[in-house]
Design a protein around this motif. Sequence first.
Motif, PDB file in Angstrom:
ATOM      1  N   SER A 163      72.728  -9.812  66.143  1.00  0.00           N
ATOM      2  CA  SER A 163      73.063  -9.963  64.740  1.00  0.00           C
ATOM      3  C   SER A 163      71.716 -10.444  63.973  1.00  0.00           C
ATOM      4  CB  SER A 163      74.145 -10.704  64.465  1.00  0.00           C
ATOM      5  OG  SER A 163      73.660 -12.070  65.159  1.00  0.00           O
ATOM      6  N   LEU A 164      70.652 -10.922  64.962  1.00  0.00           N
ATOM      7  CA  LEU A 164      69.321 -11.589  64.175  1.00  0.00           C
ATOM      8  C   LEU A 164      68.845 -10.339  63.612  1.00  0.00           C
ATOM      9  CD1 LEU A 164      68.538 -13.953  67.151  1.00  0.00           C
ATOM     10  CD2 LEU A 164      68.956 -14.503  64.999  1.00  0.00           C
ATOM     11  N   LEU A 165      68.879  -9.077  64.093  1.00  0.00           N
ATOM     12  CA  LEU A 165      68.017  -8.127  63.635  1.00  0.00           C
ATOM     13  C   LEU A 165      68.497  -7.831  62.181  1.00  0.00           C
ATOM     14  CD1 LEU A 165      68.905  -5.564  66.696  1.00  0.00           C
ATOM     15  CD2 LEU A 165      66.558  -6.803  65.756  1.00  0.00           C
ATOM     16  N   GLU A 166      69.597  -7.891  61.785  1.00  0.00           N
ATOM     17  CA  GLU A 166      70.000  -7.725  60.398  1.00  0.00           C
ATOM     18  C   GLU A 166      69.385  -9.408  59.766  1.00  0.00           C
ATOM     19  OE1 GLU A 166      73.851  -5.817  58.067  1.00  0.00           O
ATOM     20  OE2 GLU A 166      74.308  -7.481  59.461  1.00  0.00           O
ATOM     21  N   GLU A 167      69.566 -10.417  60.123  1.00  0.00           N
ATOM     22  CA  GLU A 167      69.103 -11.467  59.592  1.00  0.00           C
ATOM     23  C   GLU A 167      67.606 -11.320  59.040  1.00  0.00           C
ATOM     24  OE1 GLU A 167      68.665 -16.242  60.861  1.00  0.00           O
ATOM     25  OE2 GLU A 167      70.082 -14.894  61.806  1.00  0.00           O
ATOM     26  N   TYR A 168      66.778 -10.898  59.951  1.00  0.00           N
ATOM     27  CA  TYR A 168      65.465 -10.655  59.772  1.00  0.00           C
ATOM     28  C   TYR A 168      64.844  -9.344  58.898  1.00  0.00           C
ATOM     29  CZ  TYR A 168      64.596 -14.908  62.367  1.00  0.00           C
ATOM     30  OH  TYR A 168      64.519 -16.335  62.674  1.00  0.00           O
ATOM     31  N   GLU A 169      65.931  -8.444  58.762  1.00  0.00           N
ATOM     32  CA  GLU A 169      65.476  -7.400  57.961  1.00  0.00           C
ATOM     33  C   GLU A 169      64.823  -7.852  56.699  1.00  0.00           C
ATOM     34  OE1 GLU A 169      67.315  -3.204  56.456  1.00  0.00           O
ATOM     35  OE2 GLU A 169      68.687  -4.571  57.331  1.00  0.00           O
ATOM     36  N   LYS A 188      63.014  -9.955  55.860  1.00  0.00           N
ATOM     37  CA  LYS A 188      61.500 -10.492  55.779  1.00  0.00           C
ATOM     38  C   LYS A 188      60.679  -9.419  56.502  1.00  0.00           C
ATOM     39  CE  LYS A 188      60.541 -14.783  56.173  1.00  0.00           C
ATOM     40  NZ  LYS A 188      60.420 -16.220  56.607  1.00  0.00           N
ATOM     41  N   LEU A 189      61.092  -8.808  57.556  1.00  0.00           N
ATOM     42  CA  LEU A 189      60.314  -7.803  58.322  1.00  0.00           C
ATOM     43  C   LEU A 189      60.394  -6.465  57.957  1.00  0.00           C
ATOM     44  CD1 LEU A 189      61.111  -9.435  61.844  1.00  0.00           C
ATOM     45  CD2 LEU A 189      58.916  -9.729  60.305  1.00  0.00           C
ATOM     46  N   GLY A 190      61.469  -6.022  56.932  1.00  0.00           N
ATOM     47  CA  GLY A 190      61.882  -4.577  56.752  1.00  0.00           C
ATOM     48  C   GLY A 190      62.143  -3.872  57.910  1.00  0.00           C
ATOM     49  N   THR A 191      62.148  -2.656  57.866  1.00  0.00           N
ATOM     50  CA  THR A 191      62.692  -1.703  58.851  1.00  0.00           C
ATOM     51  C   THR A 191      61.784  -1.126  59.893  1.00  0.00           C
ATOM     52  OG1 THR A 191      62.658   0.192  57.157  1.00  0.00           O
ATOM     53  CG2 THR A 191      64.663  -1.111  57.224  1.00  0.00           C
ATOM     54  N   ASP A 211      57.607  -4.560  64.953  1.00  0.00           N
ATOM     55  CA  ASP A 211      57.480  -4.709  66.491  1.00  0.00           C
ATOM     56  C   ASP A 211      58.420  -5.967  66.837  1.00  0.00           C
ATOM     57  OD1 ASP A 211      55.836  -3.743  68.973  1.00  0.00           O
ATOM     58  OD2 ASP A 211      55.941  -5.822  68.939  1.00  0.00           O
ATOM     59  N   ILE A 212      59.209  -5.754  68.121  1.00  0.00           N
ATOM     60  CA  ILE A 212      59.675  -6.819  68.417  1.00  0.00           C
ATOM     61  C   ILE A 212      59.158  -7.950  68.956  1.00  0.00           C
ATOM     62  CG2 ILE A 212      61.471  -7.455  70.583  1.00  0.00           C
ATOM     63  CD1 ILE A 212      62.579  -4.535  70.298  1.00  0.00           C
ATOM     64  N   MET A 213      58.067  -7.764  69.896  1.00  0.00           N
ATOM     65  CA  MET A 213      57.301  -8.986  70.412  1.00  0.00           C
ATOM     66  C   MET A 213      56.137  -9.302  69.475  1.00  0.00           C
ATOM     67  SD  MET A 213      58.916  -9.120  73.202  1.00  0.00           S
ATOM     68  CE  MET A 213      57.697 -10.378  74.456  1.00  0.00           C
ATOM     69  N   GLY A 214      55.733  -8.330  68.733  1.00  0.00           N
ATOM     70  CA  GLY A 214      54.545  -8.685  67.801  1.00  0.00           C
ATOM     71  C   GLY A 214      55.074  -9.240  66.400  1.00  0.00           C
ATOM     72  N   ASP A 215      56.306  -9.007  66.145  1.00  0.00           N
ATOM     73  CA  ASP A 215      56.685  -9.298  64.661  1.00  0.00           C
ATOM     74  C   ASP A 215      58.160 -10.163  64.748  1.00  0.00           C
ATOM     75  OD1 ASP A 215      54.613  -8.157  63.201  1.00  0.00           O
ATOM     76  OD2 ASP A 215      55.678  -6.316  63.738  1.00  0.00           O
ATOM     77  N   LEU A 216      59.011  -9.820  65.557  1.00  0.00           N
ATOM     78  CA  LEU A 216      60.256 -10.443  65.230  1.00  0.00           C
ATOM     79  C   LEU A 216      60.380 -11.664  66.235  1.00  0.00           C
ATOM     80  CD1 LEU A 216      63.267 -10.494  64.806  1.00  0.00           C
ATOM     81  CD2 LEU A 216      63.679  -9.161  66.731  1.00  0.00           C
ATOM     82  N   VAL A 217      60.021 -11.710  67.449  1.00  0.00           N
ATOM     83  CA  VAL A 217      59.738 -13.048  68.103  1.00  0.00           C
ATOM     84  C   VAL A 217      59.079 -14.039  67.678  1.00  0.00           C
ATOM     85  CG1 VAL A 217      59.418 -13.963  70.613  1.00  0.00           C
ATOM     86  CG2 VAL A 217      60.652 -11.689  70.184  1.00  0.00           C
TER      87      VAL A 217
END
Length: 243
Positions: A181-187, A189-192, A195-201
């Motif tokens: 569910s965190l993916l939708e939460e950060y959409e 700010k981060l868009g679509t 990168d998982i390790m470079g941006d999301l984490v």
Amino acid sequence: MSLTAVILAGGEGTRFRPYTDLIPKPMIPLGPEEKPVADHIVSTLIKGGATHVVFLVGYKWKYVRNYFGYGDRFGIKIDYSVDDETYKNTGGSLLKAYKQHLLDSDPVVVWYGDILAPLNASELAKEHAKLGADALLVVANAYQVPVGVAEINESGDIVDLKEKPWVNMKVTIGVLTLRPSLLEEYEGKLGTSFDIMGDLVPEMIRSGKKVKAYIYDGPWIDVGSLERYKKIDESLLRHITLS
């Protein structure tokens, strides 16, 4: 308990050319039985209790689907989420799979498609839950430098040379668990396309999410380039795939 694992397998494999001009990198044969790299990963996930595998694919993705099908011969469910112009890079691909309702466990195990390690997916998920984590990253205690490391004195003389030494440092190895569910939460700010390790984490860390480490001292292999592929230690590979 159902457990969904995601394999990142959508890249063009430019570091494996010319082989990847013909087949996608996850289908590169490996080991004495010449099974595809992705087959070794799927086998590890099944041993670890995964009941559902989602391939995030793009480049020449039908090779992957034609080999694995929808999981019947593996005794699990296998699905595919195909990259497009809107949902790109590792994070965008994962977000698309979430919006397709394919990430049906909490947490999901995310496994980069060029990493081999005898990790137990269920143990990772249990540790994630025990710690109340938002994300749990597998972290090794050492990293083997892929080149020779020289020690040079003030006169410019090389006084020591170590070929591909192991360095004591905490490194992520491309396996993690994540609350989907965190993916939708950060959409927002981060868009679509992120990168998982470079941006999301890193963004999760900055915003105070609970990002924990799973310290791993066992063997692992990075098959991320043709040079690494050609120099794989066969005895180490056997140890990993038979564990």
